[in-house]
Write an enzyme that holds these catalytic residues in place. Sequence first.
Site, mmCIF file in Angstrom:
data_model
loop_
_atom_site.group_PDB
_atom_site.id
_atom_site.type_symbol
_atom_site.label_atom_id
_atom_site.label_comp_id
_atom_site.label_asym_id
_atom_site.label_seq_id
_atom_site.Cartn_x
_atom_site.Cartn_y
_atom_site.Cartn_z
ATOM 1 N N PRO A 46 -0.036 -63.988 -39.253
ATOM 2 C CA PRO A 46 0.942 -62.964 -38.513
ATOM 3 C C PRO A 46 0.152 -62.740 -37.060
ATOM 4 C CG PRO A 46 -0.264 -61.894 -40.242
ATOM 5 C CD PRO A 46 -0.636 -63.038 -40.356
ATOM 6 N N ASP A 85 0.912 -58.503 -37.673
ATOM 7 C CA ASP A 85 -0.531 -58.079 -38.089
ATOM 8 C C ASP A 85 -0.570 -56.737 -37.221
ATOM 9 O OD1 ASP A 85 -2.994 -57.909 -38.969
ATOM 10 O OD2 ASP A 85 -3.693 -59.631 -37.367
ATOM 11 N N TRP A 547 -9.995 -58.299 -41.608
ATOM 12 C CA TRP A 547 -9.651 -59.748 -42.045
ATOM 13 C C TRP A 547 -9.260 -59.605 -43.463
ATOM 14 C CZ3 TRP A 547 -8.117 -63.481 -39.116
ATOM 15 C CH2 TRP A 547 -8.708 -63.318 -37.893
ATOM 16 N N GLN A 583 -9.926 -69.885 -36.190
ATOM 17 C CA GLN A 583 -9.644 -69.246 -37.568
ATOM 18 C C GLN A 583 -10.255 -70.292 -38.621
ATOM 19 O OE1 GLN A 583 -7.932 -66.787 -37.603
ATOM 20 N NE2 GLN A 583 -7.293 -66.429 -35.423
ATOM 21 N N TRP A 587 -9.157 -66.473 -40.431
ATOM 22 C CA TRP A 587 -8.203 -66.454 -41.367
ATOM 23 C C TRP A 587 -8.504 -67.650 -42.361
ATOM 24 C CZ3 TRP A 587 -3.120 -69.072 -41.411
ATOM 25 C CH2 TRP A 587 -2.154 -68.625 -42.540
ATOM 26 N N LYS A 620 -10.452 -71.439 -18.275
ATOM 27 C CA LYS A 620 -9.711 -70.565 -19.294
ATOM 28 C C LYS A 620 -8.094 -70.059 -18.460
ATOM 29 C CE LYS A 620 -11.274 -67.541 -22.748
ATOM 30 N NZ LYS A 620 -12.363 -66.246 -23.138
ATOM 31 N N LYS A 623 -4.684 -64.361 -16.502
ATOM 32 C CA LYS A 623 -3.669 -63.488 -16.109
ATOM 33 C C LYS A 623 -4.096 -63.036 -14.733
ATOM 34 C CE LYS A 623 -1.280 -61.462 -19.993
ATOM 35 N NZ LYS A 623 -1.443 -60.413 -20.997
#
Length: 1010
Positions: A46, A85, A547, A583, A587, A620, A623
């Site tokens: 999520p 999440d 986690w 991950q 995760w 990278k 923004k």
Amino acid sequence: MSAEMEKSEVAKREEETLAFWNERKIFEKTLEKSAPNGEYVFYDGPPFATGLPHYGHIVASVIKDVVPRYFTMRGYHVPRVWGWDCHGLPIENIVEKELGFKHKKDILHMGVAAFNERCRERVLTYASEWEKIIPRIGRWADMKNAYRTMDKPFMESVWWVFKQLYDKGLVYEDYRSMHICPRCETTLSQQEVSEGYKDVKDIAVTVKFELVDEPGTFLLAWTTTPWTLPGNVAIAVNPDIEYVRVNIPRLEDEEVILHEENYILAKSRLDAHKPILEVLKYDARKLETIMGRDLVGKRYKPPFDYYINDKNLKNRENGWKVYAADFVTTDTGTGIAHEAPAFGADDWALLKQVNLPFVQHVNGDGTMKPEVKDFAGVEVKPRSEEDNVRLGTDIAILKYLQEHNLFFSKENIAHSYPHCWRCDTPLLNYATSSWFVKIEAQKDEILRNARPINWSPEHIKEGRWGKWLEGARDWSISRQRFWASVIPLWRCEKCKTARVFGSAQELEEVSGKKIDDLHKHIVDDIVFSCWQCDGEMHRIPDVLDTWFDSGSMPYGERHYPFENKEKFEKVFPAQFIAEGLDQTRAWFYYMHILAVSIFGRNAFQNVIVNGIVLAEDGKKMSKKLKNYPDPMEVVEKYGADALRFYLLSSPVVGAENLSFSEKGVDEVVKKNIGRLGNVLAFYQLYANDTPRDWKSGNILDRWILLRLDELIREVTKGFETYQLDAASRPITGFIDDLSVWYVRRSRDRFKTADFSASAASLRDPAESSAVSQSTSPDSASPRLAFEAEKSALDKRNALATLRYALHDLSRVMAPITPFFAEYIFQAVRESEDEESVHLTNWPEARATANFIQRIFGAGKDDEQLLSAMSFARDAVTNALMQRSEAGIKVRQPLTKLTIKHEGPEPIFWKDIAQIISDEVNVKSSVLGARTELDTAITPELREEGAVRDFVRSVQEARKKAKLTPRDKVKVFYGAGADEGVLLKHEVEILAATNAAELTKGEGEVRVEKI
Ligand SMILES: [Zn+2]
Ligand SMILES: [Zn+2]
């Protein structure tokens, strides 16, 4: 049409498709349709809704959409429940920032309840944006019934998971050296620490520790954390290393005024310190060697005296002595280590081993304690962009050392140092209490259960993932924070009896209180009496590492085992999960750990790992710098399908980095969606009610269907092995074959019955007139009637084949480009077909069809046909290159092409030769010793070329006038035209352009509808 298509039209068409899916509830129908192969279980990692989806989310989302769509078409039931999440530092930090909080105590001041409620309000801020964006990129997920990790059912499953581990003895509390974030004031796990390494500048200092029994003799110890020096309680040397005593004679020099001093350091480190020793005029003849073991036991004066005089300090008698330790090396420094057990793992181990006094001169918030008189209250490693601020305390310590004759040397070093993954503050190595899940004790089980997992790309399995598992240490699960699942452990203040709760109901029974919320600010108020003594049971204050939530997702999602018990057990573990490379340590790892701990098995069977999407310049995405286009703008401009196809056929689905290129998306549109759109438009122009079929004997029809079979096999293999680039890329090749070869070479067959504008018919005026006559009902000649019938049959074959190919292609493309696939499917759909391409079954290569063909002896030469056609395409490419080198345009007919070929004539040669001749525009193609195009242009050929040029300009004029092929016209040729040639070929020209009259005009060629 599509080549000049307005980009936003693609987006509009996709939105119409989206509306169609919503209106007809197509996604719901895919979940309701029969699933002969049973459940296909997919777990979704999520996301947080505290920001808008970025490319990382979009890549993962596309992968998570494509695979379930494929398996749905394979006859599986693939539920896709969305999740949010909600817990952890990311949201806490956002709220802290909004409230202008700088420290953890600000939260305590506000009150945990108010703070947590604020987190709860804030965490789904962008959920409604996600609910728009996710479907818009074509992802089907049940967002209406999304689970949230902050809801009671999810949190209750987390309690259950914790209790399983606790009951199995897999949870323990320990006091040890950890990494803490002094700003967040919490411990972090090995994985969190590994996320935050950054290259920084630090000061390394070599400090003088004077021996008590030998005044003027100093041990030189090297440290990169000067702020730990007040916490020094021991010196460690390696007993088996040779050390030297270096003599510095008494100097009366004006610049350096020193008494005679002796320094002890490792012999092998002498060279590294020579420059300074030379400045100090050391006496190279007076070097005395000592073994490390002979230094052990000597006492020294600590550089700071804040603790040595504290009579209450436990084990004080063991402090400030030299100890032997194998971990001391001579790789850097002096071969002598300064030991501050509260701030280092080796140091802590030594403390445990020899019972050193425990001195922790720094608080959990990173400030020096009051007793550190000279530095009380200063932050040891504040977060700052400026080095002199970040290193301020280290510099102050350095000054102190210089003033007290404790300083030997310093150097600036650059090294990799861990930072808080969330707030970027430098972490401190800090001895503290924490709760752990046993990993090392379960290592064999963890590795054994990892073996059957299939990774895409494969190298992750033994690489990044395998290595992480091998090196995994016990998992620190406790956090001293607020907005999270809590550790459901209550403990008696008096006798320390503990009780763990695995459900809300158990706690309700014990406490006699109704519990609707399992967050810290609610359950911390629940207190009850101990049953062992007259003490009170309180919950331990720590919350769980978030986690732990993520790893519990398979259970929390379904509120297992409180609900869905049987169903869950039947379908556990998941067949498929997907997320980014980071991950593997997060995760993926935690899900695996918990499944192994609870059930002794893995949590998933197949994983796709995606890489990172970078800006076009390889940096990278930022923004601030705006170095990448907004994903939704890309969707608006090129369509979601283009973005999907671009990502899926890129290395990012193989865990590699991708430098995102808008041009790359544009290319996908042109090479795939645009071209296929043109093919469809062409089909629609000539289509009638001819149903799709695959039985045509025409060599081009047979060939394109064989290519279709190849495509189906390749894409199927890609999906079955979870290699999505391998599943996507062959589509481009097929579209190329379909568009620039099959349709191009079949054009005349499609056009036949309406009118003949073809190049082929020009070459054979008799056939062309036969065709035009065939449309007249009173055609008398049986030969012409036969020819007409043959042509009509050929047209039917072409239409049936193309319709068949488009139908299958739409199904093959459905998972990858769901919108465009739907558009194609609807355009060739027959009345008995499914309502949507996404309700169809996955196409099979025509194994059955070939079987039937084989009964009649057909199909056995498939391989030869494929290679013959690829031979033809190579020959054409080659010949067209020769044309271009000779500067002769393709419209100019030539006499002969010779193609290099050794050995017997290939089967299909006659058909192939005709196709090559048509494409290269030569009268004949023959096989020979070498490839050669006869470029001689006879007067007849030149005339023919002129006629073709003219026909083409008439077609252009028709197009400009927006006429359909059926409109009869009057043609006006311009002043520059070769009137003689035109009139000589008038009949052909009229037939080829569907014109009734050819007249002289002015200027450009012009047409007029009549
Ligand atoms: Zn932090
Ligand atoms: Zn008690």
